[in-house]
Design a protein around this motif. Sequence first.
Motif: not given
Length: 508
Positions: A219-225, A229-240
């Motif tokens: 299991v891999e964890m990502f976070s919008l928040d 800091t325990e999860a990988r950052p989830f960032v999207i571009s406005p172009r998406e």
Amino acid sequence: MKIGEVISASVSGGIDTKLELDNPEDLRVGYPIIVEGKRYDFYCLIQDIRNPPVGIVEQIAGSELGESVVPMISPGIHEGYGGQMFFSKALLKPIQLIDDKGELHEPETIPPYLSQVRMALKEDAQKIYQSTETTMPIGSLRGIPDFEIPLDFAILTEKPFAIFGRTGMGKTILCKVVCNSILAKDTASILLFDMHQEYGMYSKSDNSPGLKFFFPHKVEMFSLDPSNTEARPFVISPREITPSDIIVAFQDLSDPMADALYCLDRTKGDKDLITAILNATPDSDERIHAGALQALRRRIARMDRFDFVRDTSHDIFSHIITLIQAKRSIVLDFGKYGRDMTAYLFIANILARRLYDLYSEKEGLPRLVLFIEEAHKFLDPHIASYTILSTLARETRKFNLVLSLIDQRPSRIDDEVRSQLANRLILSLKEPNDITSALAGIPDRSAWEGVVGAIPARTVLAVGDAIRVPTVIEIMEYNTKSMRHFENMNMNSSDIDEISKNVDRIFE
């Protein structure tokens, strides 16, 4: 233990039984029962329990005579609720017939009058339910607590399925059991949107173990928040971002606003859609109406607070896909956005759309189960045409991408989408429309409606091709003790070491 005898029966209407119990409160809806016919044992579930009208009861109700006449009020004086004057009845729904060789048959006949009726035993249940290499228990048979009910997770993850139930009835606990079992049996990978931080390492609400706890290397964890800091950052571009993402996220766009949105998307050139909306001006031929554009801008302004939407060269989706191709599962933590329904609808639609595009174009990808909470927000008939999820539900068999719906309002989900569900795990529902919708398409639906309306919290009716017969199950406790169901299954030694450390951490 004998509990009564058959007094009437029909193939379509069930078996009516006169009970011989001192107290009808000893029985519950959903309990397994055996009717001993001459050729078959009829394996049944209790569909309803009732006290039929008795004239003398109506006459003495409200008077002091009741204390000496009615058996439940004066136990030991009367012959109980199995006597000639006062008795209770139970309506039984036949599920399977068991012949003298132990072979199973569909319930196409009825038992004779006065056939004996008794509680089912563990030995009876063992003839119905069989375990295989891909089954895992999700709880015990209601009425036989020491008999665990196996669900076939290879079959469950082949087609869309749903978990329906009211708030507070146990949907999250059941979802955790299902997800852990899928990972334990390695029947699929999982992508789960964790709105309330329940599925990562530990549950925020009760500190119970999450998916990452039991399967640290799957299991891999990502976070919008960004504060997580325990999860990988989830960032999207406005172009998406596409028009459908905005329509689904806000839910209340008018037709002129949707038209303006699509018009701007077609004419935006090198800009992203958000910038195009902010820079647009009403046009002379009114394809973009001034009022609609102003309303659109107000909606888009709400997205300014989304830290996870910003210019970035890193394609987070490609990263997630690489992990999925390596058969990893993904938990996307919403952190501080956990109560922001717009953020959830927005991100879930973007990821579902990208996954659909990928899985529909490329073969050989690992099976992935996409868990969608608040499913009616995506699949309400007036929104469903804008989201890819309804298409995904209909075409899932082709792409190895399976949809799992979690919802408390099944009546608000598009009929065609509901008809694609091969398995349903239904907890307590109270609204008649929701009960009817949750059971739509199931044979003898009306017979199950009373069961769904009467079962308590943490109890589920399981129906579909992943279980031998429709069954009422008391969901297993979910805590560190449940590790016994998952440990040593497709885990390497480092997984087990990691789990041991986590267990120690809980008891520190």
